[in-house]
Each structure stands twice: as structure tokens, then as C-alpha cells.
Design an enzyme around this catalytic site. Structure first.
Site, PDB file in Angstrom:
ATOM      1  N   ASP A  43      75.142  15.651  69.057  1.00 12.04           N
ATOM      2  CA  ASP A  43      75.823  14.371  69.684  1.00 12.04           C
ATOM      3  C   ASP A  43      76.550  14.904  70.974  1.00 12.04           C
ATOM      4  OD1 ASP A  43      77.797  15.145  68.466  1.00 12.04           O
ATOM      5  OD2 ASP A  43      78.625  13.478  67.675  1.00 12.04           O
ATOM      6  N   SER A  44      76.606  16.336  70.863  1.00  9.86           N
ATOM      7  CA  SER A  44      77.432  17.043  72.020  1.00  9.86           C
ATOM      8  C   SER A  44      76.598  16.448  73.542  1.00  9.86           C
ATOM      9  CB  SER A  44      77.404  18.592  71.998  1.00  9.86           C
ATOM     10  OG  SER A  44      76.165  19.036  71.524  1.00  9.86           O
ATOM     11  N   ASP A  82      71.616  15.055  64.896  1.00 10.61           N
ATOM     12  CA  ASP A  82      72.912  14.725  64.766  1.00 10.61           C
ATOM     13  C   ASP A  82      73.416  13.141  64.897  1.00 10.61           C
ATOM     14  OD1 ASP A  82      75.425  15.524  64.173  1.00 10.61           O
ATOM     15  OD2 ASP A  82      75.681  16.225  66.139  1.00 10.61           O
ATOM     16  N   LYS A 112      72.165  15.529  60.636  1.00 11.98           N
ATOM     17  CA  LYS A 112      73.506  16.109  60.381  1.00 11.98           C
ATOM     18  C   LYS A 112      74.728  14.928  60.304  1.00 11.98           C
ATOM     19  CE  LYS A 112      75.923  18.630  63.747  1.00 11.98           C
ATOM     20  NZ  LYS A 112      77.001  17.875  63.776  1.00 11.98           N
ATOM     21  N   GLU A 114      78.969  14.208  59.970  1.00  8.36           N
ATOM     22  CA  GLU A 114      80.226  14.848  59.955  1.00  8.36           C
ATOM     23  C   GLU A 114      81.134  14.266  59.112  1.00  8.36           C
ATOM     24  OE1 GLU A 114      82.365  14.549  63.698  1.00  8.36           O
ATOM     25  OE2 GLU A 114      80.529  15.636  64.951  1.00  8.36           O
ATOM     26  N   GLU A 181      82.983  24.189  62.066  1.00  4.53           N
ATOM     27  CA  GLU A 181      83.431  24.269  63.280  1.00  4.53           C
ATOM     28  C   GLU A 181      84.854  24.348  63.473  1.00  4.53           C
ATOM     29  OE1 GLU A 181      81.961  21.176  65.931  1.00  4.53           O
ATOM     30  OE2 GLU A 181      83.117  21.946  67.295  1.00  4.53           O
TER      31      GLU A 181
HETATM   32  O1  KIV Z   1      76.881  18.056  68.455  1.00  2.38           O
HETATM   33  C1  KIV Z   1      76.710  19.186  68.519  1.00  2.38           C
HETATM   34  O2  KIV Z   1      76.408  20.053  69.364  1.00  2.38           O
HETATM   35  C2  KIV Z   1      77.242  19.811  67.137  1.00  2.38           C
HETATM   36  C3  KIV Z   1      77.239  21.533  67.221  1.00  2.38           C
HETATM   37  C4  KIV Z   1      78.313  22.003  68.058  1.00  2.38           C
HETATM   38  C5  KIV Z   1      77.297  21.849  65.790  1.00  2.38           C
HETATM   39  O3  KIV Z   1      77.785  18.983  66.201  1.00  2.38           O
END
Ligand code: KIV
Length: 284
Positions: A43-44, A82, A112, A114, A181
Site C-alpha cells: 500500500d506504499s 497488501d 498482507k 497490518e 518494520e
Molecule cells: O506497503 C509496503 O510497501 C509495505 C512494505 C514496506 C513492507 O508494507
């Protein structure tokens, strides 16, 4: 193709492994061909691709659009989607429905999520339904407002114990791996030693089983001061800037396009049908 079983095997055999974020077809193709075993549609992307100040505004629809492109570019990597902010926060039903969209529509192999807390129950449910889950603890960017900024977590004994407890609970709930992280290196090492599942660190020191970085950071597309945990392996932003200046200058001075970049006409053979030059567009 890399599977969740392979990722476990990496840990069992003591083989450290890399994960990178990917957000589009071409970069996924390059990373996949380079043999990166896990690609994360993180989600970055809300920040590095869409320009939001945090990952919070990015929506599931936006994530899935990019996930589809990554899936089209990848052949061997394990693909992890994510789950963005608010796509699993309301209920297990919502988590299941949206994780299912990532798999069915987005072409991902795993998701993924969080955090600990309720996410532990969601992890159990998703795993039971055949959707592999990668956990994510420590500096969890979706909690940016709760954390008062992007701050290293687990520095106090109490904080470290909480992360350790959540890590063990996620493992017990069936998570196949865990991103750590922004935690002290010693804690990253301790959790990696105590868990059977592989840990993947980003700013969690050298002792995690794998390491992950964001595409734009690794290849130097982000400029300015990077977080301490980032290592730039290329300086693509500088290359692009240099090339853009050179292009503009050659256009200004008439150097580009040259004859080698121009099509010839069919000449004076009036009746003959001119051969149609094929114009090659596209990625490959
Ligand atoms: O969103 C992302 O890129 C991440 C990674 C940095 C682990 O969660």
C-alpha cells in the site's frame, strides 16, 4: 513458481531471501526475471505511485488495479497483495470478501495485513479458507496517526513484549510469514529466532530471515533523505533527469529525430501499394 512452502523452506534451510514491492507490469517483469522470489503490491503505492502523504487514502480498487498489472508481469514470484486501510477493519466478513477480491481479481497468491489484535482472528479465518496471510508488526504505517508519526516501535521492554506476543499469536493463527518494520535490530533478531515462520525485515536489523525494501527506494527513484534502513542500489531518478534534459536539448537543437528515427516515403513508384511499416509499441 515460489509458494508459501518454499518461503518456509528458505527459513528451514537458513537461506536468506529478498522481497521487493512492485506496482506495475514492467517493473514486476524485471524483478520477476531477476529472480526476486516475493513481490509485494504494497500500500506504499499510495505514496510512491499516487503521491498521497500517507498510505491511508489508497483504496482497494486502486490496489487491485496495480495488482492485476503486477500479476500480468510475473511468472515465478509469490505475489502478495497488501490489504489497504479500511479494507479489513470492520469485520471478518469484510476481510474475507476483500482478501478474496485480491486473489480472484488481482491475481495475488497471498495477502498482507497490518497489526495484531483483531487481525489475529482474521488471519485464522483467511488461512482456514485457503488465503495465505503475511503479518506485519512494528512500525505499521496504517497506524501512523495512532503512533504519532512514522516512529520506530518496540524500543521499550513493554513495547517489545507486545510485539513478540502478537508475532507468536499471528504464527499460531496460521500466518505464513511476518514483516517486521521499524523495530530495534535486537528485537528483530529475537522474534526471528523464536518464530518458526520466516520474518521479513525492513528497518528490523540483519537477523530477520528475509529483507524487503520499496522499489522506488532501492532503485533511487525517490530522492532526498531516505529512511536509515534504505540502501539505494541504483540512481534511476538521476538517470531519468539527465535523459530528459538531453532529450529536450536534442529536440531544441534539431538533433532528434535523425534519419534513423524517421520513416521513408514509398518513392515515385506511383501504382505500387506502399509497404506498411510496422510500428512496434509495447513492453516486449
Ligand atoms: O506497503 C509496503 O510497501 C509495505 C512494505 C514496506 C513492507 O508494507
Amino acid at each position: 513458481m515460489t509458494t508459501v512452502l518454499d518461503v518456509q523452506r528458505f527459513k528451514d534451510e537458513g537461506r536468506r531471501f529478498a522481497m521487493l514491492t512492485a506496482y506495475d507490469f514492467l517493473s514486476a517483469q524485471i524483478l520477476d526475471e531477476a529472480g526476486i522470489p516475493i513481490l509485494l503490491v504494497g500500500d506504499s503505492l499510495g505514496m510512491v505511485m499516487l503521491g498521497y502523504p500517507t498510505p491511508l487514502p489508497v483504496t482497494l480498487d486502486e490496489m487491485i488495479r496495480h495488482a492485476k498489472a503486477v500479476a500480468r508481469g510475473s511468472r515465478q514470484a509469490l505475489l502478495v497483495g497488501d490489504m489497504p486501510f479500511m479494507s479489513y477493519h470492520q469485520s471478518a466478513e469484510q476481510a474475507i470478501a476483500n482478501a478474496g477480491r485480491f486473489i480472484q481479481e488481482g491475481g495475488m497468491h497471498a495477502v498482507k495485513l497490518e497489526g495484531g489484535g483483531r487481525v489475529i482472528g482474521y488471519t485464522r479465518k483467511l488461512t482456514e479458507l485457503g488465503i495465505p496471510v503475511m503479518g506485519h508488526l512494528g512500525l505499521t504505517p496504517q497506524f501512523v496517526h495512532q503512533m504519532g508519526g512514522f516512529k520506530v516501535q518496540g524500543k521499550s521492554e513493554k513495547g517489545a513484549d507486545r510485539i513478540m506476543a502478537d508475532a507468536k499469536a499471528l504464527e499460531a493463527a496460521g500466518a505464513f510469514s511476518l514483516v517486521l518494520e521499524g523495530v530495534p535490530a535486537a528485537l528483530g533478531g529475537r522474534i526471528s529466532k523464536e518464530l518458526k515462520i520466516p520474518t521479513i525485515g525492513i528497518g528490523a536489523g540483519p537477523q530477520t530471515d528475509g529483507q524487503v525494501l520499496v522499489f522506488h527506494d532501492v532503485f533511487g527513484l525517490t530522492t532526498g533523505k531516505a529512511p536509515k534502513f534504505v540502501k539505494r542500489y541504483a540512481h534511476v531518478a538521476d538517470d531519468i533527469s539527465r535523459a530528459a534534459h538531453a532529450f529536450a536539448e536534442e529536440v531544441r537543437t534539431g538533433v532528434f529525430p535523425g534519419p534513423e528515427h524517421s520513416y521513408a516515403s514509398s518513392g515515385s513508384n506511383g501504382d505500387a501499394k506502399p509497404a506498411l511499416d510496422e510500428v512496434k509499441y509495447g513492453a516486449s
